[in-house]
Design an enzyme around this catalytic site. Structure first.
Site, PDB file in Angstrom:
ATOM      1  N   ARG A   1       0.847  -1.189   0.000  1.00 43.30           N
ATOM      2  CA  ARG A   1       0.000   0.000   0.000  1.00 43.30           C
ATOM      3  C   ARG A   1       0.879   1.234   0.000  1.00 43.30           C
ATOM      4  O   ARG A   1       1.998   1.213   0.534  1.00 43.30           O
ATOM      5  CB  ARG A   1      -0.915   0.011   1.240  1.00 43.30           C
ATOM      6  CG  ARG A   1      -2.103  -0.914   1.125  1.00 43.30           C
ATOM      7  CD  ARG A   1      -3.143  -0.375   0.130  1.00 43.30           C
ATOM      8  NE  ARG A   1      -4.251  -1.283  -0.113  1.00 43.30           N
ATOM      9  CZ  ARG A   1      -4.336  -2.140  -1.141  1.00 43.30           C
ATOM     10  NH1 ARG A   1      -3.369  -2.245  -2.013  1.00 43.30           N
ATOM     11  NH2 ARG A   1      -5.413  -2.891  -1.297  1.00 43.30           N
TER      12      ARG A   1
ATOM     13  N   HIS B   1      -1.375   1.033  -9.830  1.00 43.91           N
ATOM     14  CA  HIS B   1      -2.069   0.051  -8.967  1.00 43.91           C
ATOM     15  C   HIS B   1      -2.704  -1.073  -9.804  1.00 43.91           C
ATOM     16  O   HIS B   1      -3.919  -1.292  -9.761  1.00 43.91           O
ATOM     17  CB  HIS B   1      -3.136   0.752  -8.098  1.00 43.91           C
ATOM     18  CG  HIS B   1      -3.476  -0.035  -6.858  1.00 43.91           C
ATOM     19  ND1 HIS B   1      -3.783   0.554  -5.656  1.00 43.91           N
ATOM     20  CD2 HIS B   1      -3.541  -1.377  -6.636  1.00 43.91           C
ATOM     21  CE1 HIS B   1      -4.041  -0.383  -4.756  1.00 43.91           C
ATOM     22  NE2 HIS B   1      -3.899  -1.572  -5.331  1.00 43.91           N
TER      23      HIS B   1
HETATM   24  N1  LIG Z   1      -0.885  -3.708  -5.800  1.00 43.81           N
HETATM   25  C1  LIG Z   1      -1.838  -4.600  -5.970  1.00 43.81           C
HETATM   26  O1  LIG Z   1      -2.408  -4.710  -7.058  1.00 43.81           O
HETATM   27  C2  LIG Z   1      -2.205  -5.502  -4.831  1.00 43.81           C
HETATM   28  C3  LIG Z   1      -2.971  -6.666  -5.066  1.00 43.81           C
HETATM   29  C4  LIG Z   1      -3.217  -7.542  -4.017  1.00 43.81           C
HETATM   30  C5  LIG Z   1      -2.722  -7.264  -2.741  1.00 43.81           C
HETATM   31  N2  LIG Z   1      -2.029  -6.105  -2.526  1.00 43.81           N
HETATM   32  C6  LIG Z   1      -1.482  -5.789  -1.217  1.00 43.81           C
HETATM   33  O2  LIG Z   1      -0.537  -6.770  -0.867  1.00 43.81           O
HETATM   34  C7  LIG Z   1      -0.399  -6.804   0.551  1.00 43.81           C
HETATM   35  C8  LIG Z   1      -0.353  -8.255   1.022  1.00 43.81           C
HETATM   36  O3  LIG Z   1      -1.595  -8.892   0.806  1.00 43.81           O
HETATM   37  P1  LIG Z   1      -1.858 -10.394   1.332  1.00 43.81           P
HETATM   38  O4  LIG Z   1      -3.209 -10.772   0.888  1.00 43.81           O
HETATM   39  O5  LIG Z   1      -0.696 -11.251   0.978  1.00 43.81           O
HETATM   40  O6  LIG Z   1      -1.819 -10.166   2.921  1.00 43.81           O
HETATM   41  P2  LIG Z   1      -2.005 -11.277   4.076  1.00 43.81           P
HETATM   42  O7  LIG Z   1      -2.401 -12.579   3.491  1.00 43.81           O
HETATM   43  O8  LIG Z   1      -2.880 -10.655   5.099  1.00 43.81           O
HETATM   44  O9  LIG Z   1      -0.521 -11.463   4.656  1.00 43.81           O
HETATM   45  C9  LIG Z   1       0.097 -10.494   5.411  1.00 43.81           C
HETATM   46  C10 LIG Z   1       1.511 -10.932   5.771  1.00 43.81           C
HETATM   47  O10 LIG Z   1       2.169  -9.840   6.434  1.00 43.81           O
HETATM   48  C11 LIG Z   1       2.680 -10.275   7.684  1.00 43.81           C
HETATM   49  N3  LIG Z   1       2.595  -9.180   8.666  1.00 43.81           N
HETATM   50  C12 LIG Z   1       1.505  -8.481   9.043  1.00 43.81           C
HETATM   51  N4  LIG Z   1       1.824  -7.558   9.970  1.00 43.81           N
HETATM   52  C13 LIG Z   1       3.153  -7.701  10.198  1.00 43.81           C
HETATM   53  C14 LIG Z   1       4.074  -7.064  11.048  1.00 43.81           C
HETATM   54  N5  LIG Z   1       3.693  -6.072  11.879  1.00 43.81           N
HETATM   55  N6  LIG Z   1       5.366  -7.462  11.028  1.00 43.81           N
HETATM   56  C15 LIG Z   1       5.766  -8.474  10.218  1.00 43.81           C
HETATM   57  N7  LIG Z   1       4.932  -9.120   9.360  1.00 43.81           N
HETATM   58  C16 LIG Z   1       3.645  -8.743   9.357  1.00 43.81           C
HETATM   59  C17 LIG Z   1       1.819 -11.453   8.097  1.00 43.81           C
HETATM   60  O11 LIG Z   1       2.555 -12.254   9.020  1.00 43.81           O
HETATM   61  P3  LIG Z   1       1.959 -13.639   9.621  1.00 43.81           P
HETATM   62  O12 LIG Z   1       1.869 -14.585   8.438  1.00 43.81           O
HETATM   63  O13 LIG Z   1       2.977 -14.081  10.580  1.00 43.81           O
HETATM   64  O14 LIG Z   1       0.609 -13.289  10.190  1.00 43.81           O
HETATM   65  C18 LIG Z   1       1.564 -12.122   6.734  1.00 43.81           C
HETATM   66  O15 LIG Z   1       2.638 -12.974   6.401  1.00 43.81           O
HETATM   67  C19 LIG Z   1      -1.544  -5.981   1.113  1.00 43.81           C
HETATM   68  O16 LIG Z   1      -1.065  -4.702   1.467  1.00 43.81           O
HETATM   69  C20 LIG Z   1      -2.487  -5.859  -0.071  1.00 43.81           C
HETATM   70  O17 LIG Z   1      -3.280  -4.705   0.019  1.00 43.81           O
HETATM   71  C21 LIG Z   1      -1.752  -5.245  -3.554  1.00 43.81           C
END
Ligand SMILES: NC(=O)c1ccc[n+]([C@@H]2O[C@H](COP(=O)([O-])OP(=O)(O)OC[C@H]3O[C@@H](n4cnc5c(N)ncnc54)[C@H](OP(=O)(O)O)[C@@H]3O)[C@@H](O)[C@H]2O)c1
Length: 309
Positions: free
Chosen positions: A224, A272
């Site tokens: 983000r 994005h």
């Molecule tokens: N640009 C685009 O087109 C696009 C598309 C899709 C997604 N995104 C973005 O990609 C990002 C990831 O999405 P996702 O679905 O993979 O997320 P997710 O499944 O919720 O995974 C989040 C990961 O971050 C880790 N995490 C969270 N808080 C943390 C902290 N304080 N310190 C260390 N690690 C932390 C979690 O650790 P644990 O596993 O240990 O809980 C988990 O491994 C999001 O920001 C989403 O908005 C962007």
């Protein structure tokens, strides 16, 4: 009972068609033309207007139209007891992994320089940054990060990952928690951000963090926009902590026309688009979660409100 699609600016026609193809009996409404507010039991939102969800007293669940949910968690008009879920599909993970691999290849093969040189008609051979000189570090090993790590490992990259809890992924060094952030950064020169936006991760990509990367540093931000302290990115270039960046997300989107990033050669900008949910796959998951919400079942990809992701 009806399913409501809400966004400030979005053409919902293909999603509406895909939803009705999946379930012809579904009653789909599109904001702002809503016949009976009381009938709305499930809302699907992306960049929705502030406080709009407070207008629907019988909501049983809300889904994001993407993987991120901070827009829903920040919405004070949504009751705390309404469950929130998000859209994760195989295509979304695959596109994200391809985007990141493509950004790494463009950087290693100096493609951005060739784009500039072509404008001048200049034949100038640049080197290739060797694969075995690059260490890729992924912040966030969730639905997106794990997939990216797997593809990069298959491509022969040295990959490490940082998350809250330790992970076991083939060929990947796992670092976890605040105490292991510095060793993770010290071992990384291509940094990929795939963290969710939470109070703990807001502004995490700052000068102090860039300073700890192995040189030459390169940033790929696909999480983000608010993860990045934008002015610190420029300082990091000036101080030699980073050589360049590929950014897909920004503090303000669309990126304003007068933003200084547009004129920086070191920055690749995409609007994005790293991973976009295809309507057909989105409809499958939305209909499944709609049915689950209507029958009081646990939702797929439900968000833990406490954790913030
Ligand atoms: N640009 C685009 O087109 C696009 C598309 C899709 C997604 N995104 C973005 O990609 C990002 C990831 O999405 P996702 O679905 O993979 O997320 P997710 O499944 O919720 O995974 C989040 C990961 O971050 C880790 N995490 C969270 N808080 C943390 C902290 N304080 N310190 C260390 N690690 C932390 C979690 O650790 P644990 O596993 O240990 O809980 C988990 O491994 C999001 O920001 C989403 O908005 C962007």
């Amino acid at each position: 009972m009806s399913l409501l699609l809400v966004a400030k600016k979005r053409d919902f026609s293909s999603l509406e068609n895909a939803l009705l193809e999946k379930d012809p009996n579904l009653d789909v409404e599109i904001w702002p033309r809503v016949d009976k507010k009381e009938r709305v039991t499930f809302a699907v939102c992306w960049d929705h207007p502030e406080k709009v969800l407070g207008n629907y007293p019988n909501l049983r669940a809300v889904s994001s139209l993407g993987a991120g949910v901070n827009h829903l968690l920040d919405d004070k008009s949504l009751d705390d007891d309404v469950p929130i879920c998000r859209l994760i599909t195989g295509s979304l993970q695959e596109q994200m992994a391809e985007y990141v691999l493509n950004a790494i290849l463009n950087y290693r093969h100096n493609f951005y320089d060739y784009v500039e040189l072509k404008k001048k008609g200049s034949w100038e051979q640049k080197g290739i940054i060797p694969k075995d000189n690059t260490s890729v570090g992924i912040m966030g090993l969730g639905e997106m990060g794990k997939h990216v790590a797997t593809l990069l490992e298959q491509q022969g990259y040295k990959v490490s990952g940082w998350s809250r809890s330790k992970k076991e992924l083939k060929g990947m060094d796992s670092f976890a928690g605040k105490e292991e952030l510095d060793p993770f950064l010290n071992a990384t020169n291509i940094l990929i951000n795939l963290l969710p936006l939470t109070p703990e991760t807001d502004g995490i990509l700052d000068l102090e963090l860039f300073k700890k990367l192995k040189k030459p540093g390169y940033l790929i931000n696909v999480g983000r926009g608010d993860h990045l302290v934008e002015e610190d990115l420029i300082y990091a270039f000036d101080m030699g902590y980073l050589q360049g960046a590929c950014l897909d997300v920004f503090e303000e989107e669309p990126l304003p026309k007068n933003h200084s990033f547009w004129n920086r050669k070191q920055i690749m900008i995409t609007p994005h688009v790293a991973a976009i949910t295809p309507a057909k796959e989105a409809a499958e998951l939305l209909v499944e979660n709609y049915k689950r919400a209507m029958s009081g079942m646990e939702l797929l990809y439900e968000v833990d409100r406490e954790r913030g992701y």
